[in-house]
Design a protein around this motif. Structure first.
Motif, PDB file in Angstrom:
ATOM      1  N   MET A  86       0.622  -1.514   0.041  1.00 41.95           N
ATOM      2  CA  MET A  86      -0.314  -0.152   0.685  1.00 41.95           C
ATOM      3  C   MET A  86       0.833   1.413   0.156  1.00 41.95           C
ATOM      4  N   ALA A  87       1.972   1.187   1.087  1.00 36.74           N
ATOM      5  CA  ALA A  87       3.121   2.435   1.414  1.00 36.74           C
ATOM      6  C   ALA A  87       3.060   2.717  -0.286  1.00 36.74           C
ATOM      7  N   ILE A  88       3.889   1.606  -1.018  1.00 37.20           N
ATOM      8  CA  ILE A  88       4.402   2.506  -2.407  1.00 37.20           C
ATOM      9  C   ILE A  88       3.493   1.471  -3.565  1.00 37.20           C
ATOM     10  N   GLY A  89       1.916   2.147  -3.280  1.00 43.03           N
ATOM     11  CA  GLY A  89       0.983   2.427  -4.241  1.00 43.03           C
ATOM     12  C   GLY A  89       0.373   1.241  -4.915  1.00 43.03           C
ATOM     13  N   TRP A 113      -2.481   2.780   6.058  1.00 41.38           N
ATOM     14  CA  TRP A 113      -0.867   3.583   6.182  1.00 41.38           C
ATOM     15  C   TRP A 113      -1.758   5.374   5.913  1.00 41.38           C
TER      16      TRP A 113
ATOM     17  N   ASN B 125       5.429  11.471  -0.183  1.00 45.96           N
ATOM     18  CA  ASN B 125       4.663  10.421  -0.423  1.00 45.96           C
ATOM     19  C   ASN B 125       4.683   9.623  -2.180  1.00 45.96           C
ATOM     20  N   LEU B 128       7.980   8.492  -2.600  1.00 48.24           N
ATOM     21  CA  LEU B 128       8.120   6.874  -2.484  1.00 48.24           C
ATOM     22  C   LEU B 128       7.182   6.015  -2.756  1.00 48.24           C
ATOM     23  N   GLN B 129       5.946   6.678  -3.828  1.00 45.97           N
ATOM     24  CA  GLN B 129       5.518   5.782  -5.060  1.00 45.97           C
ATOM     25  C   GLN B 129       6.313   5.571  -6.075  1.00 45.97           C
ATOM     26  N   THR B 130       7.036   6.001  -6.943  1.00 42.42           N
ATOM     27  CA  THR B 130       8.071   5.964  -7.107  1.00 42.42           C
ATOM     28  C   THR B 130       9.164   4.906  -7.034  1.00 42.42           C
ATOM     29  N   VAL B 131       9.910   5.474  -5.847  1.00 42.89           N
ATOM     30  CA  VAL B 131      10.750   4.747  -5.798  1.00 42.89           C
ATOM     31  C   VAL B 131      10.422   2.893  -5.760  1.00 42.89           C
ATOM     32  N   GLY B 132       9.522   2.854  -5.129  1.00 40.74           N
ATOM     33  CA  GLY B 132       8.444   1.602  -4.883  1.00 40.74           C
ATOM     34  C   GLY B 132       8.444   1.379  -6.626  1.00 40.74           C
ATOM     35  N   ALA B 133       7.817   1.603  -6.903  1.00 39.18           N
ATOM     36  CA  ALA B 133       7.471   1.397  -8.330  1.00 39.18           C
ATOM     37  C   ALA B 133       9.310   1.144  -8.962  1.00 39.18           C
ATOM     38  N   GLN B 136      10.006  -2.612  -8.050  1.00 39.54           N
ATOM     39  CA  GLN B 136       9.303  -3.649  -8.438  1.00 39.54           C
ATOM     40  C   GLN B 136       9.563  -3.629 -10.149  1.00 39.54           C
TER      41      GLN B 136
END
Lengths: 231, 231
Positions: A86-89, A113, B125, B128-133, B136
């Motif tokens: 969830m935190a990373i979308g 979150w 935030n 965080l989404q970008t780094v999470g992507a 992946q």
DNA sequence: CGGTTGATTGACGGCGTTCAATCAGGGTGG
DNA sequence: CCACCCTGATTGAACGCCGTCAATCAACCG
């Protein structure tokens, strides 16, 4: 359920910079869950209902390919956050997490979150650091897979495991949870056969000591040289 | 220096959720810099003085191994953040970024990050989404390298490039910046020789059309089947 | 027009996978 | 507590993908 002690989590990276009251507030929403060895904590592609912090034990996180092959993403060690989809979308878990030893984790509903991150900005920041560190790890893994031959990849993998989950014993450093040749193969992009052959050769040279689901590094320094290509 | 228009960045993921005034405040601290083709934006292991948003052009980010081999981490396309070392807790850049086409970027001093992230929580935030992507992406890359043979890895790589930097032309989809066989090799963990052979074979089958530093996908769907292993 | 960078193609060989058979440990049920 | 069975590990043999070595060619730039 017994109430949770704040000292359980006070020193974890995820919660660094938070005040004691904030820790208590977070703990009051947390739920503690036991995962006996072999149990699946969450499944790849399942809806990401919760995120977790591992308190005790070890998890194996892997991805399953369309044709059924497994690739180990990482092993979760105590103190780490996991399942932060969830935190990373993401709305689903990108991998599967299985307990390789009896484990205990705290969990929070994913839905909480956004509120928690807003209330405690350090939380988002600390997660960003963690995810960033994992990104670095994956980068070095890609570099290794692209440039090193299998033997050196395995050496790197074992050294990393020893660093994050090593326990000193008389004969050296042992990896503190059950790990099979197959696991090592799935971490390094090779086959269990090749891993077996290489470990056998190392054992003959006195570099490691291995048994069923157990690997001990007898000469970590020699292994490092081998990993660097100097050995 | 001409003042910067907020519409430049209003629609970028990094700034989503920010109010117009906040955009203006951020822009007032930003500096716009041109990077002609071939110029290095930052060096691996150099102190991370700034973080960036690419407005125009394309960058190639790579890592250099101790023995001099390069591994391409990714290509930066317009709208993306890059060089966010500080945000993820690093003091030096983990890779090198080079402009493969004339490029323009906005930059902010890394030192400003903590203050900006605190003042605009969405910033942390969104990052965080970008780094999470990206995490992946690296996961899927590791999975591919561990399980797929070279031909299918190259197919996946080209399809991804076409998706993020593709331009429709009469004969299909072309990758919109100069890219060499060597680049593709460094993305997929193989050699330029193998890439050359495979592209030649594909060209003979009419799947692609290639020239010096140029690749056009003529039958993306066929390539997808090949990537999936169905073709 | 020479020089440099990028691309093509052939030949060869080796690392590591694949196929196959055997073995050992350890948990389980009787 | 023993016998059984299943999972994990070992090891040999042979093949094949793809990396290495090498030579040639084509395109672009100054």
């Amino acid at each position: 359920m017994a109430s949770l002690d704040r000292t359980l989590i006070a020193n974890l990276p995820l919660f660094s910079g938070l005040k004691p009251e904030e820790l208590d507030a977070l703990l009051s929403e947390a739920q503690s869950v036991r995962y006996p060895k072999g149990v699946t904590v969450f499944h790849q592609d399942a809806e990401a209902r919760a995120f977790f912090v591992l308190l005790h034990g070890h998890l194996r996180v892997f991805k399953l390919t369309p044709d059924g092959q497994q690739v180990v993403v990482r092993f979760v060690v105590p103190g780490e956050v996991f399942g932060v989809a969830m935190a990373i979308g993401r709305t689903v878990y990108p991998g599967t997490a299985v307990a390789v030893a009896d484990s205990i984790a705290l969990q929070w509903p994913s839905a909480a979150w956004p509120r928690l991150a807003a209330a405690h900005p350090e939380l988002a920041n600390n997660t960003l650091q963690t995810v960033g560190a994992r990104l670095q790890d994956m980068h070095t893994r890609v570099v290794e897979m692209a440039t090193l031959e299998v033997e050196r990849r395995i050496a790197h993998a074992l050294l990393r495991l020893a660093q994050q989950a090593g326990r000193k014993v008389e004969t050296g450093v042992t990896i503190d949870f059950p790990i099979s040749r197959q696991d090592v193969a799935e971490m390094t992009g090779t086959t269990l056969h090749t891993v077996s052959r290489i470990l056998s050769a190392w054992e003959a040279r006195g570099l490691v000591e291995s048994a069923r689901q157990k690997i001990t590094l007898r000469q970590p320094h020699q292994l490092m040289l081998l990993a660097e290509g100097t050995g």
